[in-house]
Design a protein around this motif. Structure first.
Motif, PDB file in Angstrom:
ATOM      1  N   UNK A  26       0.812  -1.224   0.000  1.00  0.00           N
ATOM      2  CA  UNK A  26       0.000   0.000   0.000  1.00  0.00           C
ATOM      3  C   UNK A  26       0.844   1.271   0.000  1.00  0.00           C
ATOM      4  N   UNK A  27       1.959   1.249   0.702  1.00  0.00           N
ATOM      5  CA  UNK A  27       2.771   2.453   0.881  1.00  0.00           C
ATOM      6  C   UNK A  27       3.768   2.662  -0.269  1.00  0.00           C
ATOM      7  N   UNK A  28       4.288   1.584  -0.829  1.00  0.00           N
ATOM      8  CA  UNK A  28       5.286   1.705  -1.898  1.00  0.00           C
ATOM      9  C   UNK A  28       4.806   2.579  -3.053  1.00  0.00           C
ATOM     10  N   UNK A  29       3.591   2.385  -3.577  1.00  0.00           N
ATOM     11  CA  UNK A  29       3.145   3.256  -4.687  1.00  0.00           C
ATOM     12  C   UNK A  29       3.067   4.742  -4.300  1.00  0.00           C
ATOM     13  N   UNK A  30       2.791   5.016  -3.052  1.00  0.00           N
ATOM     14  CA  UNK A  30       2.725   6.413  -2.593  1.00  0.00           C
ATOM     15  C   UNK A  30       4.112   7.045  -2.672  1.00  0.00           C
ATOM     16  N   UNK A  31       5.111   6.313  -2.226  1.00  0.00           N
ATOM     17  CA  UNK A  31       6.478   6.840  -2.260  1.00  0.00           C
ATOM     18  C   UNK A  31       6.990   6.898  -3.700  1.00  0.00           C
ATOM     19  N   UNK A  32       6.640   5.916  -4.506  1.00  0.00           N
ATOM     20  CA  UNK A  32       7.036   5.940  -5.917  1.00  0.00           C
ATOM     21  C   UNK A  32       6.427   7.150  -6.633  1.00  0.00           C
ATOM     22  N   UNK A  33       5.214   7.503  -6.263  1.00  0.00           N
ATOM     23  CA  UNK A  33       4.561   8.687  -6.828  1.00  0.00           C
ATOM     24  C   UNK A  33       5.322   9.955  -6.428  1.00  0.00           C
ATOM     25  N   UNK A  34       5.794   9.999  -5.184  1.00  0.00           N
ATOM     26  CA  UNK A  34       6.611  11.126  -4.729  1.00  0.00           C
ATOM     27  C   UNK A  34       7.851  11.259  -5.602  1.00  0.00           C
ATOM     28  N   UNK A  35       8.533  10.144  -5.855  1.00  0.00           N
ATOM     29  CA  UNK A  35       9.747  10.172  -6.676  1.00  0.00           C
ATOM     30  C   UNK A  35       9.423  10.706  -8.071  1.00  0.00           C
ATOM     31  N   UNK A  36       8.346  10.244  -8.670  1.00  0.00           N
ATOM     32  CA  UNK A  36       7.956  10.718 -10.000  1.00  0.00           C
ATOM     33  C   UNK A  36       7.686  12.218  -9.998  1.00  0.00           C
ATOM     34  N   UNK A  37       6.988  12.687  -8.959  1.00  0.00           N
ATOM     35  CA  UNK A  37       6.693  14.120  -8.880  1.00  0.00           C
ATOM     36  C   UNK A  37       7.964  14.941  -8.650  1.00  0.00           C
ATOM     37  N   UNK A  38       8.877  14.424  -7.852  1.00  0.00           N
ATOM     38  CA  UNK A  38      10.146  15.125  -7.637  1.00  0.00           C
ATOM     39  C   UNK A  38      10.938  15.216  -8.940  1.00  0.00           C
ATOM     40  N   UNK A  39      10.949  14.134  -9.701  1.00  0.00           N
ATOM     41  CA  UNK A  39      11.661  14.137 -10.985  1.00  0.00           C
ATOM     42  C   UNK A  39      11.032  15.105 -11.981  1.00  0.00           C
ATOM     43  N   UNK A  40       9.752  15.350 -11.856  1.00  0.00           N
ATOM     44  CA  UNK A  40       9.050  16.242 -12.783  1.00  0.00           C
ATOM     45  C   UNK A  40       9.256  17.721 -12.461  1.00  0.00           C
ATOM     46  N   UNK A  41       9.772  18.006 -11.280  1.00  0.00           N
ATOM     47  CA  UNK A  41       9.996  19.399 -10.892  1.00  0.00           C
ATOM     48  C   UNK A  41      11.132  20.015 -11.706  1.00  0.00           C
ATOM     49  N   UNK A  42      11.079  21.318 -11.889  1.00  0.00           N
ATOM     50  CA  UNK A  42      12.221  21.988 -12.527  1.00  0.00           C
ATOM     51  C   UNK A  42      13.457  21.866 -11.632  1.00  0.00           C
ATOM     52  N   UNK A  43      14.609  21.913 -12.233  1.00  0.00           N
ATOM     53  CA  UNK A  43      15.875  21.755 -11.509  1.00  0.00           C
ATOM     54  C   UNK A  43      16.004  22.748 -10.347  1.00  0.00           C
ATOM     55  N   UNK A  44      15.511  23.938 -10.523  1.00  0.00           N
ATOM     56  CA  UNK A  44      15.629  24.982  -9.493  1.00  0.00           C
ATOM     57  C   UNK A  44      14.334  25.147  -8.702  1.00  0.00           C
ATOM     58  N   UNK A  45      13.616  24.053  -8.452  1.00  0.00           N
ATOM     59  CA  UNK A  45      12.366  24.129  -7.690  1.00  0.00           C
ATOM     60  C   UNK A  45      12.633  24.678  -6.296  1.00  0.00           C
ATOM     61  N   UNK A  46      11.693  25.434  -5.792  1.00  0.00           N
ATOM     62  CA  UNK A  46      11.857  26.035  -4.469  1.00  0.00           C
ATOM     63  C   UNK A  46      11.683  24.979  -3.376  1.00  0.00           C
ATOM     64  N   UNK A  47      12.285  25.260  -2.247  1.00  0.00           N
ATOM     65  CA  UNK A  47      12.174  24.342  -1.115  1.00  0.00           C
ATOM     66  C   UNK A  47      10.709  24.153  -0.684  1.00  0.00           C
ATOM     67  N   UNK A  48       9.903  25.221  -0.612  1.00  0.00           N
ATOM     68  CA  UNK A  48       8.492  25.012  -0.259  1.00  0.00           C
ATOM     69  C   UNK A  48       7.756  24.102  -1.247  1.00  0.00           C
ATOM     70  N   UNK A  49       8.078  24.202  -2.523  1.00  0.00           N
ATOM     71  CA  UNK A  49       7.455  23.338  -3.529  1.00  0.00           C
ATOM     72  C   UNK A  49       7.838  21.888  -3.291  1.00  0.00           C
TER      73      UNK A  49
END
Length: 103
Positions: A26-49
């Motif tokens: 149940x938890x693994x897909x949630x964390x995998x989704x986090x990784x995907x979203x982090x990878x989709x951020x611009x290189x200079x994403x803000x810390x709050x983002x």
């Protein structure tokens, strides 16, 4: 953000949690989704983002608080803080504790 390190994390085993199999499933897909979203951020994403993505992930994990025991808690937090360190969030700040439920 260390995009190469994050991509390497994703391709070289990715999320590997310890604990009860049903919870891990149940938890693994949630964390995998986090990784995907982090990878989709611009290189200079803000810390709050960046922190907002972690917050959403942890709040989703909170839905399983009744199933999370010590071994799962330690495993989940280890991965969360490892990912945080990769994207430039100091694990010493214990940022996950702010949103973590009773687990």
């Amino acid at each position: 953000m260390k995009r190469k390190e994050l991509a390497h994390f994703q391709t070289q085993g990715g999320v590997s949690l310890d604990g009860e199999e049903n919870l891990i499933n149940n938890v693994t897909p949630i964390i995998e989704k986090l990784v995907k979203h982090l990878l989709a951020l611009p290189e200079k994403a803000s810390k709050p983002t960046i922190l907002n993505l972690f917050k959403k992930c942890i709040l989703s994990i909170n839905n399983f608080h009744d199933e999370i025991e010590t071994v799962e808690r330690e495993s989940i937090l280890e991965i969360i803080y490892t990912l945080g360190e990769i994207v430039g969030v100091d694990p010493a700040s214990e940022f996950a504790e702010e949103w973590r439920g009773d687990w």
